[in-house]
Design a protein around this motif. Structure first.
Motif, mmCIF file in Angstrom:
data_model
loop_
_atom_site.group_PDB
_atom_site.id
_atom_site.type_symbol
_atom_site.label_atom_id
_atom_site.label_comp_id
_atom_site.label_asym_id
_atom_site.label_seq_id
_atom_site.Cartn_x
_atom_site.Cartn_y
_atom_site.Cartn_z
ATOM 1 N N PHE A 47 -17.226 0.643 12.177
ATOM 2 C CA PHE A 47 -16.007 -0.072 11.809
ATOM 3 C C PHE A 47 -15.053 0.838 11.050
ATOM 4 N N ARG A 48 -13.762 0.489 11.123
ATOM 5 C CA ARG A 48 -12.718 1.220 10.402
ATOM 6 C C ARG A 48 -11.772 0.204 9.776
ATOM 7 N N ILE A 49 -11.433 0.430 8.511
ATOM 8 C CA ILE A 49 -10.516 -0.432 7.768
ATOM 9 C C ILE A 49 -9.327 0.407 7.340
ATOM 10 N N GLY A 50 -8.118 -0.148 7.450
ATOM 11 C CA GLY A 50 -6.934 0.574 7.008
ATOM 12 C C GLY A 50 -5.675 -0.246 7.190
ATOM 13 N N GLN A 54 -5.774 -0.667 13.695
ATOM 14 C CA GLN A 54 -6.895 0.258 13.529
ATOM 15 C C GLN A 54 -7.655 0.421 14.841
ATOM 16 N N THR A 55 -8.233 1.593 15.034
ATOM 17 C CA THR A 55 -9.081 1.882 16.184
ATOM 18 C C THR A 55 -10.356 2.532 15.669
ATOM 19 N N ALA A 56 -11.471 1.852 15.834
ATOM 20 C CA ALA A 56 -12.758 2.379 15.386
ATOM 21 C C ALA A 56 -13.281 3.411 16.383
ATOM 22 N N THR A 57 -14.051 4.372 15.866
ATOM 23 C CA THR A 57 -14.715 5.365 16.703
ATOM 24 C C THR A 57 -16.191 5.417 16.300
ATOM 25 N N GLN A 77 -4.538 -5.251 4.953
ATOM 26 C CA GLN A 77 -5.207 -4.281 5.805
ATOM 27 C C GLN A 77 -5.874 -4.987 6.968
ATOM 28 N N ARG A 78 -6.399 -4.198 7.913
ATOM 29 C CA ARG A 78 -7.074 -4.727 9.102
ATOM 30 C C ARG A 78 -8.375 -3.967 9.312
ATOM 31 N N ILE A 79 -9.267 -4.552 10.126
ATOM 32 C CA ILE A 79 -10.539 -3.919 10.463
ATOM 33 C C ILE A 79 -10.688 -3.901 11.981
ATOM 34 N N ALA A 80 -11.313 -2.867 12.476
ATOM 35 C CA ALA A 80 -11.642 -2.762 13.900
ATOM 36 C C ALA A 80 -13.113 -2.394 14.014
ATOM 37 N N ALA A 81 -13.757 -2.818 15.112
ATOM 38 C CA ALA A 81 -15.177 -2.537 15.337
ATOM 39 C C ALA A 81 -15.402 -2.074 16.766
ATOM 40 N N LEU A 82 -16.465 -1.288 16.937
ATOM 41 C CA LEU A 82 -16.843 -0.711 18.224
ATOM 42 C C LEU A 82 -18.365 -0.661 18.269
#
Length: 103
Positions: A47-50, A54-57, A77-82
């Motif tokens: 996950f990535r927060i910012g 956002q785009t998680a890697t 802020q927002r969160i993304a998951a992969l």
């Protein structure tokens, strides 16, 4: 009145669910009073927060399946998951990340 020890706690806010796979799942912006998140996932993910979109890697922080994690954030802020990369310890599968706003 007698003193009794209490658990640390926060107020529970809204919950978003993020479905993820090999493509990134992303959330709506967090509320104006959100400074902490409670994260739970049913399969290993990164996950990535910012700020902003956002785009998680797979090199972002790893969250194991069925684990509760608390993280500090800023309002808006927002969160993304992969899904996690497959390696000798993790089998990558699609899943859902539950993101609960805490205040």
């Amino acid at each position: 009145m007698a003193f009794f020890s209490k658990q640390n706690s926060s107020r529970v806010g809204s919950t978003q669910t993020i479905a993820y796979d090999a493509s990134v799942g992303a959330s709506n912006a967090f509320g104006p009073e959100t400074y902490q998140l409670r994260l739970v996932t049913n399969s290993g993910c990164c996950f990535r927060i910012g700020d902003g979109a956002q785009t998680a890697t797979v090199s972002d922080p790893y969250l194991p399946a069925n684990t509760v994690e608390y993280v500090t954030v800023s309002p808006g802020q927002r969160i993304a998951a992969l899904k996690a990369a497959t390696n000798g310890l993790v089998t990558a599968t699609a899943g859902t990340l539950w993101v609960t706003e805490m205040s």
